[in-house]
Design a protein around this motif. Structure first.
Motif, PDB file in Angstrom:
ATOM      1  N   UNK A 111       4.048  20.702 -15.423  1.00 46.37           N
ATOM      2  CA  UNK A 111       3.349  20.868 -14.146  1.00 46.37           C
ATOM      3  C   UNK A 111       4.151  20.245 -13.011  1.00 46.37           C
ATOM      4  N   UNK A 112       4.740  19.098 -13.282  1.00 46.63           N
ATOM      5  CA  UNK A 112       5.529  18.394 -12.281  1.00 46.63           C
ATOM      6  C   UNK A 112       6.801  19.162 -11.923  1.00 46.63           C
ATOM      7  N   UNK A 113       7.343  19.885 -12.869  1.00 44.69           N
ATOM      8  CA  UNK A 113       8.548  20.676 -12.610  1.00 44.69           C
ATOM      9  C   UNK A 113       8.196  22.001 -11.930  1.00 44.69           C
ATOM     10  N   UNK A 114       7.212  22.694 -12.440  1.00 43.88           N
ATOM     11  CA  UNK A 114       6.946  24.073 -12.035  1.00 43.88           C
ATOM     12  C   UNK A 114       6.148  24.190 -10.737  1.00 43.88           C
ATOM     13  N   UNK A 115       5.076  23.431 -10.592  1.00 43.57           N
ATOM     14  CA  UNK A 115       4.185  23.630  -9.443  1.00 43.57           C
ATOM     15  C   UNK A 115       4.851  23.326  -8.105  1.00 43.57           C
ATOM     16  N   UNK A 116       5.523  22.178  -7.929  1.00 42.28           N
ATOM     17  CA  UNK A 116       6.141  21.937  -6.613  1.00 42.28           C
ATOM     18  C   UNK A 116       7.169  23.002  -6.230  1.00 42.28           C
ATOM     19  N   UNK A 125      13.849  19.005   0.097  1.00 46.97           N
ATOM     20  CA  UNK A 125      14.706  19.294  -1.058  1.00 46.97           C
ATOM     21  C   UNK A 125      14.758  18.106  -2.006  1.00 46.97           C
ATOM     22  N   UNK A 126      14.773  16.899  -1.433  1.00 43.68           N
ATOM     23  CA  UNK A 126      14.749  15.688  -2.263  1.00 43.68           C
ATOM     24  C   UNK A 126      13.507  15.671  -3.151  1.00 43.68           C
ATOM     25  N   UNK A 127      12.373  16.065  -2.581  1.00 41.70           N
ATOM     26  CA  UNK A 127      11.140  16.054  -3.372  1.00 41.70           C
ATOM     27  C   UNK A 127      11.213  17.079  -4.497  1.00 41.70           C
ATOM     28  N   UNK A 128      11.852  18.234  -4.257  1.00 44.61           N
ATOM     29  CA  UNK A 128      12.025  19.213  -5.326  1.00 44.61           C
ATOM     30  C   UNK A 128      12.845  18.618  -6.473  1.00 44.61           C
ATOM     31  N   UNK A 129      13.968  18.007  -6.125  1.00 41.50           N
ATOM     32  CA  UNK A 129      14.824  17.447  -7.164  1.00 41.50           C
ATOM     33  C   UNK A 129      14.190  16.236  -7.838  1.00 41.50           C
ATOM     34  N   UNK A 130      13.389  15.478  -7.093  1.00 45.99           N
ATOM     35  CA  UNK A 130      12.661  14.357  -7.705  1.00 45.99           C
ATOM     36  C   UNK A 130      11.661  14.894  -8.728  1.00 45.99           C
ATOM     37  N   UNK A 131      10.944  15.952  -8.381  1.00 46.40           N
ATOM     38  CA  UNK A 131       9.980  16.542  -9.314  1.00 46.40           C
ATOM     39  C   UNK A 131      10.679  17.042 -10.572  1.00 46.40           C
ATOM     40  N   UNK A 132      11.795  17.738 -10.396  1.00 46.56           N
ATOM     41  CA  UNK A 132      12.550  18.242 -11.548  1.00 46.56           C
ATOM     42  C   UNK A 132      13.061  17.086 -12.400  1.00 46.56           C
ATOM     43  N   UNK A 133      13.586  16.047 -11.764  1.00 43.65           N
ATOM     44  CA  UNK A 133      14.117  14.891 -12.498  1.00 43.65           C
ATOM     45  C   UNK A 133      13.027  14.158 -13.265  1.00 43.65           C
ATOM     46  N   UNK A 185      10.483  13.066 -18.494  1.00 47.91           N
ATOM     47  CA  UNK A 185       9.300  12.967 -19.352  1.00 47.91           C
ATOM     48  C   UNK A 185       9.445  13.874 -20.572  1.00 47.91           C
ATOM     49  N   UNK A 186       9.912  15.104 -20.359  1.00 42.21           N
ATOM     50  CA  UNK A 186      10.110  16.024 -21.484  1.00 42.21           C
ATOM     51  C   UNK A 186      11.169  15.503 -22.449  1.00 42.21           C
ATOM     52  N   UNK A 187      12.236  14.905 -21.912  1.00 41.94           N
ATOM     53  CA  UNK A 187      13.294  14.356 -22.772  1.00 41.94           C
ATOM     54  C   UNK A 187      12.743  13.237 -23.659  1.00 41.94           C
ATOM     55  N   UNK A 188      11.917  12.389 -23.098  1.00 33.93           N
ATOM     56  CA  UNK A 188      11.318  11.303 -23.890  1.00 33.93           C
ATOM     57  C   UNK A 188      10.436  11.893 -24.986  1.00 33.93           C
ATOM     58  N   UNK A 189       9.621  12.872 -24.632  1.00 37.20           N
ATOM     59  CA  UNK A 189       8.727  13.474 -25.619  1.00 37.20           C
ATOM     60  C   UNK A 189       9.499  14.167 -26.735  1.00 37.20           C
ATOM     61  N   UNK A 190      10.632  14.767 -26.394  1.00 32.33           N
ATOM     62  CA  UNK A 190      11.445  15.477 -27.386  1.00 32.33           C
ATOM     63  C   UNK A 190      12.279  14.517 -28.231  1.00 32.33           C
ATOM     64  N   UNK A 191      12.809  13.478 -27.606  1.00 32.85           N
ATOM     65  CA  UNK A 191      13.763  12.595 -28.279  1.00 32.85           C
ATOM     66  C   UNK A 191      13.105  11.572 -29.200  1.00 32.85           C
ATOM     67  N   UNK A 196       5.641   5.753 -20.721  1.00 33.99           N
ATOM     68  CA  UNK A 196       6.725   6.118 -19.799  1.00 33.99           C
ATOM     69  C   UNK A 196       6.698   7.622 -19.514  1.00 33.99           C
ATOM     70  N   UNK A 197       6.472   8.430 -20.542  1.00 32.45           N
ATOM     71  CA  UNK A 197       6.372   9.884 -20.341  1.00 32.45           C
ATOM     72  C   UNK A 197       5.182  10.214 -19.445  1.00 32.45           C
ATOM     73  N   UNK A 198       4.063   9.520 -19.630  1.00 28.77           N
ATOM     74  CA  UNK A 198       2.882   9.754 -18.789  1.00 28.77           C
ATOM     75  C   UNK A 198       3.179   9.384 -17.342  1.00 28.77           C
ATOM     76  N   UNK A 199       3.837   8.248 -17.145  1.00 25.97           N
ATOM     77  CA  UNK A 199       4.162   7.828 -15.780  1.00 25.97           C
ATOM     78  C   UNK A 199       5.134   8.809 -15.120  1.00 25.97           C
ATOM     79  N   UNK A 200       6.201   9.165 -15.824  1.00 26.73           N
ATOM     80  CA  UNK A 200       7.194  10.074 -15.254  1.00 26.73           C
ATOM     81  C   UNK A 200       6.598  11.449 -14.956  1.00 26.73           C
TER      82      UNK A 200
END
Length: 154
Positions: free
Chosen positions: A17-22, A49-57, A62-68, A79-83
């Motif tokens: 949601x954080x990546x896609x919606x913004x 643009x900064x906010x777009x890249x912040x959302x993607x980052x 968060x996805x990397x933590x969940x996967x790794x 940490x994944x919940x916060x990110x």
């Protein structure tokens, strides 16, 4: 669905949601009011643009933590919940800053867009999406905290 799997799924949904919606809303649907707005100064577009890249980052981290993480320890899932929700926390807080607005009332490009009201209270879709995403992340983390992970047995 196992509680730990549900928790990870919810945290993943918050991250996505954080990546896609913004990007989908601000960069595509409302591009005329944001990045393609001729009334905006280049520096304002930089912050957008900064906010777009912040959302993607944030969402990607968060996805990397969940996967790794092979196990769902409380720190990693917290940490994944916060990110996955930090972007939305920032959006809600930013709207409280003097001179900012969640809506597009009297926008020189988009016109006079009125947000919906419920019982005399203006409902801002971006804030509602933010609150929902934060709630999903909190529930995902809470479910993780209710599950005994492998780390607790070591």
């Amino acid at each position: 669905m196992h509680r730990e799997q549900l928790a990870k799924w919810l945290l993943g949904a918050a991250a996505l949601s954080t990546i896609i919606i913004p990007i989908g809303v601000d960069a595509v649907l409302l591009a005329k009011g944001h990045m393609n707005n001729p009334a905006w100064l280049p520096h304002a577009k930089l912050h957008c643009a900064m906010s777009f890249f912040a959302a993607i980052s944030l969402g990607s981290a968060a996805l990397a933590i969940l996967k790794a993480r092979p196990v769902s320890d409380r720190f990693s899932m917290g940490l994944a919940a916060f990110l996955g929700s930090a972007f939305w926390i920032g959006l809600i807080a930013a709207g409280l800053w003097p001179g900012t607005s969640y809506g597009f009332l009297n926008d020189p490009v988009l016109g006079n867009i009125r947000e919906p009201e419920l019982g005399g209270i203006t409902i801002y879709p971006n804030v509602v999406l933010g609150v929902i995403t934060i709630a999903i992340a909190i529930v995902g983390y809470w479910l993780t905290s209710q599950t005994k992970s492998i780390d607790q047995y070591r």
